[in-house]
Design an enzyme around this catalytic site. Structure first.
Site, mmCIF file in Angstrom:
data_model
loop_
_atom_site.group_PDB
_atom_site.id
_atom_site.type_symbol
_atom_site.label_atom_id
_atom_site.label_comp_id
_atom_site.label_asym_id
_atom_site.label_seq_id
_atom_site.Cartn_x
_atom_site.Cartn_y
_atom_site.Cartn_z
ATOM 1 N N CYS A 169 17.237 -13.937 20.159
ATOM 2 C CA CYS A 169 16.635 -14.652 18.491
ATOM 3 C C CYS A 169 17.448 -16.272 19.161
ATOM 4 O O CYS A 169 18.798 -16.273 19.745
ATOM 5 C CB CYS A 169 17.564 -14.376 17.702
ATOM 6 S SG CYS A 169 17.014 -15.813 16.106
ATOM 7 N N LYS B 153 14.682 -6.540 23.378
ATOM 8 C CA LYS B 153 14.268 -7.258 23.390
ATOM 9 C C LYS B 153 15.025 -8.853 23.386
ATOM 10 O O LYS B 153 15.742 -9.188 22.991
ATOM 11 C CB LYS B 153 13.423 -7.394 22.112
ATOM 12 C CG LYS B 153 12.334 -8.404 22.808
ATOM 13 C CD LYS B 153 11.491 -9.098 21.182
ATOM 14 C CE LYS B 153 10.478 -9.916 22.167
ATOM 15 N NZ LYS B 153 10.831 -11.110 21.242
HETATM 16 C C1 LIG Z 1 7.516 -16.940 13.507
HETATM 17 C C2 LIG Z 1 8.235 -16.328 14.701
HETATM 18 C C3 LIG Z 1 9.227 -15.299 14.394
HETATM 19 C C4 LIG Z 1 9.665 -14.682 14.811
HETATM 20 N N1 LIG Z 1 10.818 -13.851 15.114
HETATM 21 C C5 LIG Z 1 11.371 -12.763 16.187
HETATM 22 C C6 LIG Z 1 11.774 -11.843 15.906
HETATM 23 O O1 LIG Z 1 12.705 -11.346 14.515
HETATM 24 N N2 LIG Z 1 12.381 -10.921 16.519
HETATM 25 C C7 LIG Z 1 12.126 -11.377 17.829
HETATM 26 O O2 LIG Z 1 13.120 -10.825 18.969
HETATM 27 N N3 LIG Z 1 11.435 -12.432 18.378
HETATM 28 C C8 LIG Z 1 10.941 -12.921 17.188
HETATM 29 N N4 LIG Z 1 9.881 -14.217 17.795
HETATM 30 C C9 LIG Z 1 9.443 -13.945 19.019
HETATM 31 C C10 LIG Z 1 8.042 -12.922 19.493
HETATM 32 O O3 LIG Z 1 8.604 -11.558 19.163
HETATM 33 C C11 LIG Z 1 7.805 -13.752 20.760
HETATM 34 O O4 LIG Z 1 8.386 -12.977 21.654
HETATM 35 C C12 LIG Z 1 7.259 -15.106 21.176
HETATM 36 O O5 LIG Z 1 6.864 -15.431 20.329
HETATM 37 C C13 LIG Z 1 6.537 -14.927 22.215
HETATM 38 O O6 LIG Z 1 5.296 -14.472 22.545
HETATM 39 P P1 LIG Z 1 3.986 -14.999 21.699
HETATM 40 O O7 LIG Z 1 3.576 -16.058 22.554
HETATM 41 O O8 LIG Z 1 2.376 -13.702 21.629
HETATM 42 O O9 LIG Z 1 4.042 -15.435 20.593
HETATM 43 C C14 LIG Z 1 9.486 -14.389 16.941
HETATM 44 C C15 LIG Z 1 8.359 -15.180 17.391
HETATM 45 C C16 LIG Z 1 7.801 -16.292 15.922
HETATM 46 C C17 LIG Z 1 6.583 -17.132 16.396
#
Ligand SMILES: Cc1cc2nc3c(=O)[nH]c(=O)nc-3n(C[C@H](O)[C@H](O)[C@H](O)COP(=O)(O)O)c2cc1C
Length: 352
Positions: A108, A147
């Protein structure tokens, strides 16, 4: 040989039926979202990050995150924190709640979290990161996963240095979102790092970042050696993307399907959060579901102005003839909403 995206794989003792993982997203990954993701073909779903301090203090709203359902298994519940003892206590609560996997957040980038020494900060504090994983992995019997982002600064390779140490400490799988914390969501995810990480560890690696199509998912499976791909933003208001990537469906959804899924999601969210919280929570989903050229833009504006969810439902169903039938069919096929495994001391969760 190409990995079949629909083939099963394992994290420790947990069998996962497909190579698509639904990303943890704060403010998005409620139980209704996770159940929908499983229904559309995600093999594993993940809760949003849950505060270990909140769990250990018995904070009522935080405990609400532990309301889990059989319809979402296999499920990882993600925790964040920086104190090994507190994280152990939280992980035990997560296990008792029925989660199949405890996932730890070392990714995060949000200041509110990093300033407490949690999230991505731990990538630059490997000694503490290892202590956390080691303590949590010895405290619970379900697999513990981590993660990560690539590191704090742009170009950082911290995840490659710390990843193997975390595996040695007991991590049963690693997910890498190869952007720096500084990057937030700008630029692109550099999955050449994912390929490097796969070479360094003997546990399954999940690739997260910019997976929006089946083609990109397959390219990452083939090109990096990752065990699975994670879908995040592409799944917001768009379970059909999860279905397309997982190979369970193809083509754009019809309007009546969009409305039926949205109304189903609204009803499940009300059940989960209570009408009051759900009303605000759902507003961002209207744009996500109705955008992508599915409905004219002013329609969403109209919905967010309406005072009650009942009015929103009426308006939605009136805008898509046939949606009520699709909804009735879906509700007939699905198990009833209430399937909470754990009897936690949650008196007033919902409405708060
Ligand atoms: C609105 C939002 C909230 C997120 N919250 C978390 C979270 O609580 N924990 C986490 O490990 N990653 C969080 N992420 C990251 C996502 O799990 C992911 O790794 C990131 O968005 C990249 O993937 P994508 O391109 O498919 O969106 C968040 C991403 C977004 C957009």
């Amino acid at each position: 040989m190409a990995v079949d995206i629909q083939s099963p794989w394992r994290i420790g003792s947990v069998e996962i039926p497909s190579r698509v993982v639904l990303a943890p997203m704060a403010g998005v990954s409620v139980q209704a979202f996770r159940r929908q993701g499983r229904r559309f073909g995600a093999g594993l779903v993940c809760s949003e990050m849950v505060s270990c301090a909140g769990l250990s203090h018995g904070n009522e709203r935080t405990l609400g995150y532990l309301r889990l359902s059989r319809e979402e298994t296999p499920l990882a519940v993600q925790i964040f924190g920086s104190e090994p003892d507190v994280m152990v206590e939280a992980a035990r609560m997560v296990e008792d709640a029925g989660a199949d996997i405890v996932d730890i957040n070392f990714g995060c980038p949000v200041r509110k979290v990093t300033k407490t020494g949690a999230g991505a900060t731990l990538l630059e504090d490997p000694e503490r990161a290892v202590r956390i994983v080691s303590a949590v992995a010895s405290a619970v019997s379900v697999p513990v996963t981590v993660k990560m982002r690539r590191g704090l600064a742009n170009g950082s390779r911290a995840a490659l240095a710390v990843g193997p140490q975390l595996v040695e400490a007991g991590a049963a799988s690693l997910t890498l979102h190869p952007r720096s914390a500084k990057q937030m969501y700008t630029g692109t995810a550099d999955h050449s790092l994912t390929a490097e990480l796969v070479e360094l560890v003997d546990v399954p690696v999940v690739a997260s970042g910019d997976v929006t199509t089946r083609e990109r998912g397959q390219e990452l499976l083939d090109g990096t050696g990752c065990a699975a791909v994670m879908v995040g933003r592409a799944a917001q208001g768009n379970p059909w993307a999860v279905g397309e990537i997982a190979g369970t469906r193809a083509g754009d959804p019809k309007r009546e399907e969009v409305v039926a899924e949205l109304v189903l999601f609204m009803r499940a969210t009300v059940h989960e959060l209570g009408e009051h919280r759900a009303t605000g929570f759902l507003k961002k989903f209207y744009g996500w579901y109705l955008g992508r050229g599915r409905f004219p833009k002013p329609f969403k504006q109209e919905l967010v102005q309406l005072a009650t969810l009942a009015e929103v439902e009426d308006r939605l169903l009136a805008a898509a003839p046939g949606a009520a039938e699709v909804l009735a069919r879906l509700e007939g096929e699905l198990p009833a909403d209430e399937d909470v495994l754990l009897d936690l001391p949650i008196s007033a969760y919902g409405g708060g």
